[in-house]
Design an enzyme around this catalytic site. Structure first.
Site, PDB file in Angstrom:
ATOM      1  CB  CYS A 110      -7.025  50.892 -13.722  1.00 19.00           C
ATOM      2  SG  CYS A 110      -6.097  52.436 -13.832  1.00 19.00           S
ATOM      3  CG  HIS A 131     -11.044  53.550 -12.014  1.00 20.89           C
ATOM      4  ND1 HIS A 131     -10.634  52.382 -11.799  1.00 20.89           N
ATOM      5  CD2 HIS A 131      -9.940  54.121 -12.487  1.00 20.89           C
ATOM      6  CE1 HIS A 131      -9.184  52.501 -11.525  1.00 20.89           C
ATOM      7  NE2 HIS A 131      -8.951  53.553 -12.202  1.00 20.89           N
ATOM      8  CD  GLU A 182     -13.331  50.344 -10.300  1.00 19.51           C
ATOM      9  OE1 GLU A 182     -13.767  50.411 -11.700  1.00 19.51           O
ATOM     10  OE2 GLU A 182     -12.395  50.651 -10.031  1.00 19.51           O
TER      11      GLU A 182
END
Lengths: 231, 80
Positions: free
Chosen positions: A86, A196, A198
């Protein structure tokens, strides 16, 4: 294997990245402040999402001049793994470590939802645990994720297999050229992506598809170093 | 010396903000608007009186930070 998660003033996905490393691959991981001048201890550097330096002027424009970024450049040149997520992707393009630029989403909206990605290249240190062409569920959260590059650069990306992820057909959320969601550098050790991973490391979070990115990195590192499974 | 730096999105790159503003102007009755491009204006005060030096330094600032030349063009004017 040792991970670094960079922290700039305004980073806000650093803790998620740190926890994702611990939860998925259980390897040592440190937060590294943007003023750091030595990253030699780390095998993988994660540049997390957020709004570094308030994203003043342009996303990532000021962060790229942080002291730690010259170390990131060195690490990239040394073949270490660098993953920009990002705002991290925006920083890596501003720094010239990846080609192109991230522009305002064409729909002018901040898009924050799960998104389906096609794994275009599974022969990278970041994607070796996926099948080529596999569609995975990884959330996005950005207002400026509209990947742009000129035609020459796009051809080069295609010819060199540098497109790593695309938004699944018909679901481009931001106007990105060629539905690009993530790319790698020519060498293959630097990847930037708007989604993302994560945030997708457990079914409790809605998807665990991102966990295999971290597993891929560890797997690549072990193969590269002929390392035992517990190192 | 004062510099005014204009940073604009390259003509071949889509400007979503400009397109949105154009749409707003159309809906307000300004149907003659054929295009809107949004850029940035930066007013930079320089502690120098040497015009040539100022130009060299400004170009460097624009290339390094003020514009992202992948997607933006820049130009500047000097006064004083």
């Amino acid at each position: 294997m040792k991970f670094a998660v960079l922290v700039f003033p305004g980073s806000n996905c650093d803790i998620d990245c740190y926890n994702a490393v611990e939860d998925t691959v259980a390897q040592p991981v440190d937060y590294v402040w943007h003023t750091a001048t030595d990253l030699s201890a780390y095998d993988c550097i994660i540049v997390p999402g957020g709004f570094s330096y308030g994203d003043y002027l342009r996303s990532g424009a000021i962060a790229r001049f942080a002291p730690v970024m010259s170390e990131v450049r060195k690490a990239a040149e040394a073949g270490k793994y660098v993953l920009g997520i990002c705002n991290g992707f925006q920083i890596l393009t501003e720094a010239g470590l990846l080609p192109g630029a991230l522009m305002r989403n064409t729909n002018m909206k901040f898009r924050c939802h799960s998104s389906l990605l096609e794994v275009v290249n599974n022969r990278t240190p970041f994607t070796n645990q996926y099948e080529a062409g596999e569609v995975i569920d990884i959330p996005i959260a950005h207002g400026e994720g509209n990947y742009y590059c000129d035609d020459t650069t796009l051809r080069r990306l295609q010819d060199n297999d540098q497109i790593v992820f695309r938004y699944a057909e018909g679901s481009n959320p931001n106007g990105s050229v060629a539905d690009i969601a993530g790319i790698r550098n020519e060498q293959g050790n630097v990847v930037g992506m708007m989604p993302h991973p994560e945030r997708a490391v457990s079914s409790v979070l809605g998807s665990a598809d991102g966990a295999r990115m971290f597993a891929s990195i560890l797997n690549a590192w072990r193969e590269q170093h002929g390392a035992a499974v517990n190192s | 010396m004062k510099a005014t730096v204009y940073v604009t999105i390259k003509q071949n790159v889509l400007d979503p903000q400009g397109t949105a503003v154009q749409g707003a102007l159309h809906s307000m009755g300004f149907g003659e608007v054929e295009g809107v491009r949004i850029g940035k204006v930066l007013e930079v005060e320089l502690a120098t009186t040497d015009r040539a030096e100022a130009e060299t330094r400004l170009k460097d600032m624009c290339e390094k930070l003020l514009a992202n030349t992948v997607v933006e063009d820049y130009r500047f004017e000097l006064e004083g």
